[in-house]
Write an enzyme that holds these catalytic residues in place. Structure first.
Site, PDB file in Angstrom:
ATOM      1  N   GLY A  59       5.564  -2.214  -0.774  1.00  0.00           N
ATOM      2  CA  GLY A  59       6.511  -2.636   0.268  1.00  0.00           C
ATOM      3  C   GLY A  59       6.443  -1.706   1.448  1.00  0.00           C
ATOM      4  N   ASN A  60       7.459  -1.733   2.277  1.00  0.00           N
ATOM      5  CA  ASN A  60       7.523  -0.791   3.396  1.00  0.00           C
ATOM      6  C   ASN A  60       8.986  -0.499   3.714  1.00  0.00           C
ATOM      7  OD1 ASN A  60       8.439  -2.747   5.533  1.00  0.00           O
ATOM      8  ND2 ASN A  60       6.505  -3.713   4.933  1.00  0.00           N
TER       9      ASN A  60
END
Ligand code: CTP
Length: 399
Positions: A208-209
């Site tokens: 993810g981020n």
């Protein structure tokens, strides 16, 4: 500008209610049709007779005692109004609005509103600063209401600080701005993406981020406030949004965002791609949890589809396409390349070289480039204010 506008004015029990006859008088003078509703407590501070005289209409306090008035139904009032202004709003009424405690006519009218709602809190500074009040304000903001920030100054208690209800002239100026802006995106269909995507590695892990989704949510709220019908395609986020003109579609992966966007893109007049989409996804998702070992671990990643580029290639005439670019170096050069390659009308550049810009946090600092070569240099601002700037630019480009 306010001529013929239908405006409900809801008053609650604060000393600042003394300012309301001035506000009602200014609204009527501008040609607005005003209907005043009051909580019983507010009648200790300003008389219904004064407000009825100035608004040239009966004032509702207790609807059960108002059988002779033709407009005493809160649902009708909710459908009638172009805008509702609740001012002054006490800590008590803010709490009731945030939680939907409909124990007086003012709150039932608020809950029945189908129009933009402005809320002007007024209270003592400690009450205003209290986490409960601040939490209620953030809940009300997340429901798409506009808060008219109280001013700092001398308060009725003798203390000095934030809590003074905004002056009637300023509220009128805000309404002018609101009606000017709300016409700009009236009935336009706007597709906005927000947040990160999660690419699954195994049943318990993902790539993810750090995107919080805040920028996209601020854009959705602001577009809805300006009259647009918004579709918000959001990756995983803890943010809440609730507005009758916002249709939210939750997705998790780049591929599910791609599918949702493509099915919506054809209908959109404006597309703003604020999401931080993963560029790569694991080639295979392990069916069981991957166990650790003492050797190095390799994951095979394959590229995801570039949603924005796909939408750029399929762009309809008159459709406006806006992308974001998050850069850590050579921001303008890289963003200009993306603007051209993805066939965008605008690109909003976040540079992580600027403090306070980018993912997470409440602020952002952006540069906006247009395909025509214009360059807008923004200051560090709250994300809500940045959203407003972005929509100003897009709207002006359409005129
Ligand atoms: N974007 C997209 N689909 C992807 C990747 C990005 O639609 N698979 C969109 C983003 O939402 C953003 C724009 O493309 O509006 C630019 O994203 P960014 O991550 O800055 O750039 P990339 O094109 O992914 O290039 P790079 O990561 O190499 O900078």
């Amino acid at each position: 500008m306010l001529k013929g506008k239908k405006i409900v004015v809801g008053i609650t029990g604060s000393i600042a209610a003394y300012k309301m006859p001035f506000l009602v008088r200014l609204l009527v003078k501008e040609g607005a049709e005003v209907r005043v509703i009051m909580t019983p407590a507010s009648t200790d501070f300003v008389t219904p007779l004064t407000l009825a005289t100035l608004s040239q209409k009966g004032v509702i306090i207790d609807p059960f005692k108002a059988a002779s008035w033709e407009w005493s139904n809160h649902v009708e009032l909710g459908q009638w109004a172009d805008v509702m202004i609740f001012a002054p709003v006490t800590a008590n009424s803010l709490g009731k609005m945030a939680c939907g405690i409909a124990d007086n006519f003012v709150i039932t009218a608020y809950l029945s509103a189908k129009c933009p709602v402005f809320i002007a809190p007024a209270m003592d500074l400690d009450m205003y600063k209290h986490p409960s009040t601040q939490k209620n304000i953030s809940i009300l903001l997340s429901y798409g209401n506009s808060i008219i920030e109280p001013q700092t100054g001398e308060l009725a208690s003798g203390l000095s600080g934030p809590g003074r209800m905004e002056e009637p002239e300023k509220i009128i100026a805000l309404l002018h701005q609101h009606f000017a802006q709300s016409q700009a995106l009236h009935k336009k269909k706007v597709l906005i993406t927000a947040g990160p995507t999660y690419e699954k590695i195994d049943p318990v892990r993902f790539i993810g981020n750090f995107s919080s989704g805040q920028m996209g949510f601020s854009l959705a709220k602001e577009a809805a406030r300006r009259g647009a019908e918004v579709t918000l395609v959001s990756g995983p986020t803890h943010l809440d949004i609730s507005h009758p003109a916002i249709h939210r579609i939750d997705v998790s992966t780049a591929d599910s965002m791609y599918k949702a966007c493509l099915s919506e893109a054809g209908k959109a007049d404006i597309i703003i791609m604020a999401a931080a989409v993963a560029d790569y996804t694991p080639q295979q998702v392990a069916t069981g949890k991957i166990k650790k070992s003492s050797s190095a671990m390799h994951l095979d990643l394959v590229p995801t589809k570039d949603i924005l580029k796909t939408m750029g290639l399929a762009k309809k005439a008159n459709q406006i396409l806006v992308g974001f670019a998050l850069e850590t170096s050579d921001a303008i050069a890289n963003a200009t390349k993306k603007l051209k390659e993805k066939h965008l009308d605008f690109i909003v550049v976040n540079s992580l070289e600027d403090a306070g810009a980018g993912f997470g946090g409440e602020t952002n600092k952006v540069t906006i480039l247009s395909k025509g070569g214009e360059k807008y240099l923004g200051q560090l601002k709250e994300k809500d204010a940045v959203a407003s700037d972005i929509l100003d630019l897009i709207t002006q480009s359409k005129q």
